[in-house]
Design a protein around this motif. Structure first.
Motif: not given
Length: 563
Positions: A336-337, A346-347, A364-365, A385-387
């Motif tokens: 999903d991310e 962004r997640c 996941k992190d 957040k990452c993207y």
């Protein structure tokens, strides 16, 4: 600042290039200057400020092709006392700094590129011992008058040199973590040192500890500079080399702008070479590193300028297998991310739990943090957040999910291509049905209660359009914000598109808002700014979409607008 080799005035300068690990000289830096060099030498002043202080140990890590090795070679040319680099630095930023004269060509420099050993299969199984042997041999040749107590121990030899001659060293290690990446197996060495044979990684970390955390290290070394992709590996909760100041992709601190190209630097290159800045930004920008809001991949920018076209250059140079390996772990929520980020979202990510060890990825992190360090994700340390930063990297993500047979995402991409084709052909009914399907597929990602949520789903639904368009969400038009604007990429023959979204109203109201607020006029400005003969011409598609919460269906109207 750009420096052309023709303006540096060192073409007749004698270049000394003597040793392999000691007295390497400045030839490598001269080669760097034989291009449109983007001046990053201001970072030398920061390194100078740490010499002979408690902060003299530095580890600067970035993803591949972000200028790490270039900076290491620059420092080598600056500090190495076996050569005269004054003319090479003439006109560069460091020349204006008060510390320039104090440290210019003043030290013995040890220079080690770890990949020169890891890439050679004859050293596998004893890489660390081979490094130690090669460096001690050259050190003994360099200081032939010194009596060495233990000729097989690099740190011991350095101690003998210092004790008998007073000579001190600046130590530069490029790609310090290559052994950790290539030979990640490790034991808990301290638990049973007598019964467990150390692995390559264990041996290497102990070698570094012997060099940089032994009694006398601070006397022998005036400074130590390491580059790599990963920050220092953590054993249990602490780094095995916790006396290093680290500048990483996650925590760059004052080194934020010293690796990679800033927007201003790329604009200057584009003006010099008549390249389209917006196109380079779409392909290679997007990294937010510390306080630098816009950082470009420098290697890809330079290759695009050389080739006169944008393409995927950096992503093809390695580490692709790492992406497929880590996403194949498929921790809860990772799919999903990935979908959300491919759609421009962004997640949240917790980066502090990762041990900076690619062999120990537990969540996941951890996966997301590894991919930040590798450059396949960008990270905003303010929002945590990452993207996905740009088109180049997004293309590699799509390839990776296909190779891993993540059929849900593969189907999303195929559906996205169909959606774009229906939109361009004006088939409003099929567009509405396609968005219905996208809504159903992505309800696990988003609460779908307002126009912002609808905009997020539309961004995901139009993933494929990123191949043809630069997509703007909430584009300021002077009379409001257009929900989604699709600007054709350079040389694309597709029409521009303005998409307005409504909830519990109707598609007609969406089209009316586009016209009343004259959103197409802003889009026309983008199209008019293109050189003659490029882009989509005069046509702009107006797309109105409404979501009915009760029936949970969408409606759509598509109209053509002529400038």
């Amino acid at each position: 600042m750009l420096k052309s080799v023709f303006s540096l005035g060192f073409h007749n300068l004698e270049i000394i290039n003597m040793g392999t690990y000691i007295d390497k000289g400045n030839l490598a830096f001269k080669k760097i200057l034989r291009s449109n060099y983007v001046d990053k030498t201001s970072f030398i002043a920061r390194v100078n400020s740490t010499i002979d202080t408690e902060r003299q140990y530095i580890c600067a890590t970035r993803c591949r092709r972000f200028g790490k090795s270039m900076m290491a070679k620059t420092l080598c040319a600056y500090y190495d006392k076996s050569c005269d680099s004054r003319e090479l630095f003439k006109g560069l930023a460091i020349e204006k700094d008060p510390s320039f004269e104090e440290h210019l060509n003043k030290y013995n420099v040890l220079y080690l590129d770890v990949t020169s050993f890891t890439a050679n299969t004859q050293f596998h199984g004893h890489v660390t011992r081979s490094i130690n042997e090669a460096m001690t041999e050259e050190l003994r040749e360099k200081f032939s008058n010194v009596r060495f107590k233990d000729e097989a121990d690099l740190m011991g030899c350095l101690q003998d040199v210092f004790n008998q001659t007073g000579e001190r060293f600046y130590f530069i290690i490029d790609e310090w973590d290559a052994i950790c990446r290539e030979f990640p197996e490790r034991r808990k060495f301290k638990d049973s040192p007598s019964s467990v044979e150390p692995t390559e990684m264990d041996e290497y970390v102990m070698f570094l500890r012997r060099l940089f955390k032994s009694q006398g290290s601070d006397e022998i070394f005036v400074g130590v500079y390491l580059t790599g992709i990963l920050p220092m590996v953590k054993f249990n909760t602490e780094s095995a080399l916790n006396n290093f100041d680290e500048y990483s992709m996650v925590q760059p601190f004052a080194a934020a702008g010293s690796f990679g190209f800033t927007s201003d630097e790329v604009k200057a290159l584009c003006e010099q070479h008549n390249m389209d800045f917006d196109e380079l930004a779409a392909w290679y920008d997007g990294y937010q590193i510390g306080d630098e809001p816009s950082m470009f991949n420098p290697s890809s920018v330079m290759k695009a300028i050389s080739a006169r076209r944008c393409s995927s250059y950096w992503a093809a140079t390695g580490a692709y297998d790492r992406v497929t390996k880590y996403i194949n772990l498929n921790y809860d929520g990772l799919r999903d991310e990935v979908i959300k980020m491919l759609g421009g979202g962004r997640c949240s990510v917790e980066t502090t739990s990762f041990g900076n060890d690619m062999s120990v990825v537990k969540s996941k992190d951890d996966v997301l943090t590894v991919l930040i360090h590798l450059g396949y994700l960008a990270y905003d340390d303010k929002t945590k957040k990452c993207y996905i930063p740009n088109k180049e990297v997004a293309g590699e993500w799509i390839n990776a999910v296909k190779d891993n047979q993540w059929m849900e995402i593969v189907n999303t991409i195929q559906s996205s291509e169909n959606l774009l084709n229906h939109t361009l052909s004006g088939d409003a009914e099929m567009v509405a049905k396609a968005i219905d399907a996208a809504h159903v597929e992505n309800t696990s990602i988003l609460s779908y209660n307002d126009e912002n949520s609808l905009s997020c789903v539309l961004s995901i639904a139009y993933i494929y359009a990123k191949n043809e368009y630069i997509i703007h969400r909430e584009l300021a038009t002077g009379k409001g914000f257009a929900d989604l604007v699709f600007i054709p990429r350079k040389f694309s023959n597709k029409p521009a598109m303005v998409v307005e979204l409504k909830c519990d109203k109707d598609a007609v109201a969406a089209i009316d808002q586009i016209k009343q607020k004259n959103y197409p006029a802003k889009v026309a400005e983008y199209l008019d700014s293109r050189p003659m003969g490029e882009g989509s011409g005069n046509e702009i598609l107006l797309v109105g979409i409404n979501y009915d919460k009760e029936s949970k269906t969408h409606s759509c109207i598509i109209e053509k607008y002529q400038k």
